[in-house]
Design a protein around this motif. Structure first.
Motif, PDB file in Angstrom:
ATOM      1  N   ALA A 108       0.882  -1.211  -0.066  1.00  0.00           N
ATOM      2  CA  ALA A 108       0.060   0.065   0.104  1.00  0.00           C
ATOM      3  C   ALA A 108       0.940   1.240   0.108  1.00  0.00           C
ATOM      4  N   MET A 109       0.316   2.395  -0.335  1.00  0.00           N
ATOM      5  CA  MET A 109       0.867   3.603  -0.243  1.00  0.00           C
ATOM      6  C   MET A 109       0.248   4.646   0.672  1.00  0.00           C
ATOM      7  N   ARG A 110       0.953   5.511   0.998  1.00  0.00           N
ATOM      8  CA  ARG A 110       0.242   6.726   1.741  1.00  0.00           C
ATOM      9  C   ARG A 110      -0.024   7.898   0.973  1.00  0.00           C
ATOM     10  N   ALA A 111      -1.456   8.301   0.972  1.00  0.00           N
ATOM     11  CA  ALA A 111      -1.802   9.202   0.363  1.00  0.00           C
ATOM     12  C   ALA A 111      -2.434  10.525   1.058  1.00  0.00           C
ATOM     13  N   GLU A 112      -2.111  11.747   1.052  1.00  0.00           N
ATOM     14  CA  GLU A 112      -2.401  12.733   1.658  1.00  0.00           C
ATOM     15  C   GLU A 112      -3.090  13.948   0.597  1.00  0.00           C
ATOM     16  N   PHE A 113      -4.177  14.348   0.930  1.00  0.00           N
ATOM     17  CA  PHE A 113      -5.169  15.087   0.203  1.00  0.00           C
ATOM     18  C   PHE A 113      -5.189  16.246   1.038  1.00  0.00           C
ATOM     19  N   ASP A 114      -4.865  17.410   0.396  1.00  0.00           N
ATOM     20  CA  ASP A 114      -4.663  19.000   1.066  1.00  0.00           C
ATOM     21  C   ASP A 114      -5.679  19.751   0.405  1.00  0.00           C
ATOM     22  N   PHE A 115      -6.481  20.298   0.792  1.00  0.00           N
ATOM     23  CA  PHE A 115      -7.509  21.299   0.230  1.00  0.00           C
ATOM     24  C   PHE A 115      -7.241  22.588   0.546  1.00  0.00           C
ATOM     25  N   GLU A 116      -7.127  23.617  -0.120  1.00  0.00           N
ATOM     26  CA  GLU A 116      -6.987  25.048   0.114  1.00  0.00           C
ATOM     27  C   GLU A 116      -8.017  25.938  -0.701  1.00  0.00           C
ATOM     28  N   GLY A 121     -11.456  29.825  -6.283  1.00  0.00           N
ATOM     29  CA  GLY A 121     -12.106  28.680  -5.875  1.00  0.00           C
ATOM     30  C   GLY A 121     -11.468  27.952  -4.523  1.00  0.00           C
ATOM     31  N   SER A 122     -10.740  26.809  -5.116  1.00  0.00           N
ATOM     32  CA  SER A 122      -9.965  25.860  -4.451  1.00  0.00           C
ATOM     33  C   SER A 122      -9.070  25.088  -4.969  1.00  0.00           C
ATOM     34  N   ARG A 123      -8.006  24.826  -4.244  1.00  0.00           N
ATOM     35  CA  ARG A 123      -7.174  23.697  -5.033  1.00  0.00           C
ATOM     36  C   ARG A 123      -6.802  22.723  -4.167  1.00  0.00           C
ATOM     37  N   LEU A 124      -6.629  21.472  -4.943  1.00  0.00           N
ATOM     38  CA  LEU A 124      -6.356  20.035  -4.001  1.00  0.00           C
ATOM     39  C   LEU A 124      -4.833  19.558  -4.580  1.00  0.00           C
ATOM     40  N   THR A 125      -4.054  19.286  -3.387  1.00  0.00           N
ATOM     41  CA  THR A 125      -3.001  18.594  -3.902  1.00  0.00           C
ATOM     42  C   THR A 125      -2.855  17.357  -3.189  1.00  0.00           C
TER      43      THR A 125
END
Length: 325
Positions: A108-116, A121-125
């Protein structure tokens, strides 16, 4: 297309995707934590996904599968590690069988979702971190980069469709498979209040009545895993009555519980009910995934007008228990 950049860092073992959207951060967040919405873009158009479980809370899990052009199915799972609404969540993301059990041969991998929030409007990284260079190259070779671009190209259409997912849409029923149905509704009230309304017998007797003309004389709540619950209804004229009983299998207050359900006085069929409560714009997203023994039983129960009765109850819950107009 919302993808602004896609960067692979072989030294850090990461793959980072940045995407920009013309909606608020909260709207974007809701699309990711709502199973009805994320399954419309989690996966390329030729491999649409179906989420049978989606827990947006620490310790929760998500189970999904993608269906290919020839009907082949590939499973995946998330294990939720961090949830900071509406700015960030972190999951362990891996391959799984169709029941959500991790595939041992695939790391498995680690996934980090950052919402700005942004001016537009908005940005997702999204930063995916891999266990090794070999794992990174393996998923790249499988077409992950192009798959991400194709998947995210579908998000704008979901974000624009406010009517299907907004407060006021009422109770919705979606057939997931021959044996599973998902029932959803946004309820005006906090997660804590909606949970309490499902577990306080005095409150349940006020709203969990279905169509007008019924009372709930018996309401025994299962307090601990392994306990039995009992719910019985009677018509106001005293001429009709029925009830259900079952066992509490899992509980993660105030977000999720799993129970069995069977009509009292019958040999079956027994169902498995998975209730999940998720904070959403306007209140709480209630999701109930019901597993039936077969398609015939599923269709028979849906044909009784079950969803209409549930909508009457949820409207009563808002009006008489939670104080919403």
């Amino acid at each position: 297309m919302p993808v602004t950049s896609l960067t692979r860092d072989a030294e850090a073992l990461t793959l980072t995707v940045v995407a920009d959207f013309g909606v608020s951060r909260q709207r974007l967040w809701d699309a990711y934590v709502d199973a009805r919405q994320i399954e419309k873009f989690w996966g390329p158009p030729t491999y649409p996904s179906t989420f049978t479980r989606h827990d947006a809370f620490v310790g929760g899990r998500s189970h999904y599968y993608m269906t290919g052009p020839e009907g082949e199915q590939h499973g995946g799972y998330w294990a939720w590690e961090v949830v900071e609404e509406p700015s960030r969540f972190v999951v362990t993301d891996g391959f799984a069988d169709l029941e959500g059990n991790p595939a041992e041969e695939m790391t498995a991998m680690r996934a980090e979702f950052d919402f700005e929030e942004t001016d537009a409007g908005s940005r997702l990284t999204v930063t995916s971190t891999f266990a090794s260079a070999e794992q990174l190259e393996q998923v790249v070779a499988m077409g992950m980069e192009e798959g991400v671009r194709e998947s995210m190209s579908q998000i704008d259409a979901v974000l624009a469709d406010l009517a299907s997912f907004a407060l006021g849409a009422g109770t919705q029923t979606q057939i997931l498979s021959d044996t599973q149905v998902r029932i959803t509704r946004i309820i005006r009230g906090s997660v804590a209040d909606v949970w309490r309304a499902h577990h306080d017998p005095d409150l349940m007797k006020r709203w969990l009545l279905g169509p007008d003309g019924w009372t709930m004389p018996v309401c025994i709540v299962a307090e601990n895993v392994g306990d039995t619950y009992t719910q019985q209804w009677a018509s106001e004229d005293g001429e009709q009555s029925f009830g259900f009983t079952g066992t509490l299998l899992e509980s993660a207050s105030p977000h999720r519980e799993v129970t069995t359900e069977q009509m009292i006085g019958t040999e079956g069929p027994q169902t498995r009910n998975e209730l999940t409560l998720t904070p959403a714009q306007g209140g709480t997203l209630l999701s109930l995934v019901v597993t039936y023994p077969d398609a015939a039983t599923r269709d028979m129960i849906l044909g009784t007008g079950m969803a209409d009765g549930m909508e009457t109850s949820y409207a009563r819950l808002e009006r008489e228990v939670l104080g919403s107009s």
